[in-house]
Design a protein around this motif. Structure first.
Motif, mmCIF file in Angstrom:
data_model
loop_
_atom_site.group_PDB
_atom_site.id
_atom_site.type_symbol
_atom_site.label_atom_id
_atom_site.label_comp_id
_atom_site.label_asym_id
_atom_site.label_seq_id
_atom_site.Cartn_x
_atom_site.Cartn_y
_atom_site.Cartn_z
ATOM 1 N N PRO A 175 74.299 0.375 -0.546
ATOM 2 C CA PRO A 175 73.053 -0.317 -0.909
ATOM 3 C C PRO A 175 71.847 0.325 -0.235
ATOM 4 N N SER A 176 71.468 1.538 -0.673
ATOM 5 C CA SER A 176 70.418 2.280 0.016
ATOM 6 C C SER A 176 69.088 1.534 0.023
ATOM 7 N N ARG A 177 68.824 0.735 -1.008
ATOM 8 C CA ARG A 177 67.564 -0.003 -1.048
ATOM 9 C C ARG A 177 67.521 -1.123 -0.010
ATOM 10 N N PHE A 178 68.684 -1.441 0.584
ATOM 11 C CA PHE A 178 68.717 -2.472 1.615
ATOM 12 C C PHE A 178 68.458 -1.905 3.005
ATOM 13 N N ASP A 179 68.350 -0.570 3.115
ATOM 14 C CA ASP A 179 68.220 0.062 4.429
ATOM 15 C C ASP A 179 67.045 -0.523 5.211
ATOM 16 N N GLY A 180 67.289 -0.783 6.481
ATOM 17 C CA GLY A 180 66.255 -1.337 7.338
ATOM 18 C C GLY A 180 66.160 -2.851 7.282
ATOM 19 N N MET A 181 66.836 -3.469 6.294
ATOM 20 C CA MET A 181 66.797 -4.929 6.156
ATOM 21 C C MET A 181 68.102 -5.570 6.615
ATOM 22 N N VAL A 182 69.215 -4.865 6.372
ATOM 23 C CA VAL A 182 70.526 -5.429 6.669
ATOM 24 C C VAL A 182 71.396 -4.370 7.329
ATOM 25 N N THR A 183 72.512 -4.819 7.874
ATOM 26 C CA THR A 183 73.545 -3.914 8.359
ATOM 27 C C THR A 183 74.596 -3.790 7.272
ATOM 28 N N SER A 184 74.888 -2.574 6.841
ATOM 29 C CA SER A 184 75.880 -2.372 5.789
ATOM 30 C C SER A 184 77.024 -1.505 6.308
ATOM 31 N N PHE A 185 78.180 -1.692 5.703
ATOM 32 C CA PHE A 185 79.359 -0.921 6.090
ATOM 33 C C PHE A 185 80.338 -0.914 4.928
ATOM 34 N N PRO A 186 81.172 0.122 4.820
ATOM 35 C CA PRO A 186 82.158 0.183 3.733
ATOM 36 C C PRO A 186 83.354 -0.706 4.030
#
Length: 215
Positions: A175-186
């Motif tokens: 979810p590249s558009r979420f960068d800086g807003m959330v923590t993402s992981f596979p």
């Protein structure tokens, strides 16, 4: 331990699993998976958003069997259902290639497909509502669909200190558009492998069996 509420985009997860691993991990214990991904949290609830497929009776039966097994085995799972709406589509005329108007005889035909409705709206609404009401301590979104960006933004505005995590299904990108807003992981395969439901799940006097096609 923080209380986590997970919001699962059922079709995003399903198509990601199937594209990457075939049917190996479709008989999935979502609660176990979330717990393995968030070992220091308590899984308070898993809200699973989906719709029963149309036009494929065998697939619909497998889906219903899975949902029954999942909710029988894990009472904290809440299934929120949308539906599929019939959608008629035009195909290009094979003779002249026209897509919208055609003078050929017979005229071009239509074909029927189905469009999923309401599940994304329901997921976004639940996420924002829980943030507003303070249900749980953090949100975990299982999807890479950037249509959920407004729900994430609204949740952060309502509860700025509430963490939002995004677990990315395999084969669905990040979810590249979420960068800086959330923590993402596979979602890791080792967690999927360790998070399958039992082959047979008791359900109020019935037994839900893992479909042979998913074995």
């Amino acid at each position: 331990m923080p209380d986590a509420i997970a919001y699962v985009d059922g079709f995003n997860l399903y198509h990601g699993l199937k594209s990457k691993y075939g049917r190996a991990y479709l008989w999935l214990d979502i609660v176990e998976l979330v717990q393995r991904m968030r070992r220091d949290d308590t899984v308070r609830a898993v809200k699973y958003f989906t719709a029963i497929v149309k036009g494929e009776p065998d697939a619909a039966r497998r889906q219903e069997t899975y949902l029954a097994a999942l909710t029988a085995h894990r009472p904290q799972v809440q299934v929120i259902r949308g539906h599929f709406k019939v959608k008629n589509m035009r195909i290009s005329c094979r003779a002249c290639g026209a897509q919208w108007q055609c003078q050929c005889q017979p005229p071009q035909q239509r074909y029927r497909t189905y469009e999923e409705k309401l599940t994304d709206v329901a997921l976004a609404t639940e996420m924002v509502r829980d943030a507003a009401l303070g249900n749980g301590d953090l949100s975990l979104l299982v999807s890479t669909d950037t249509d959920f960006l407004p729900a994430i933004q609204a949740s952060l505005e309502l509860a700025p200190t509430r963490p939002i995590m995004v677990a990315c299904p395999p084969g669905r990108g990040s979810p590249s558009r979420f960068d800086g807003m959330v923590t993402s992981f596979p979602i890791r395969e080792e967690h999927l492998r360790a998070s399958l439901l039992p082959g047979s799940v008791p359900d109020h006097g019935l037994v839900r069996q893992r479909p042979d096609k998913w074995a």
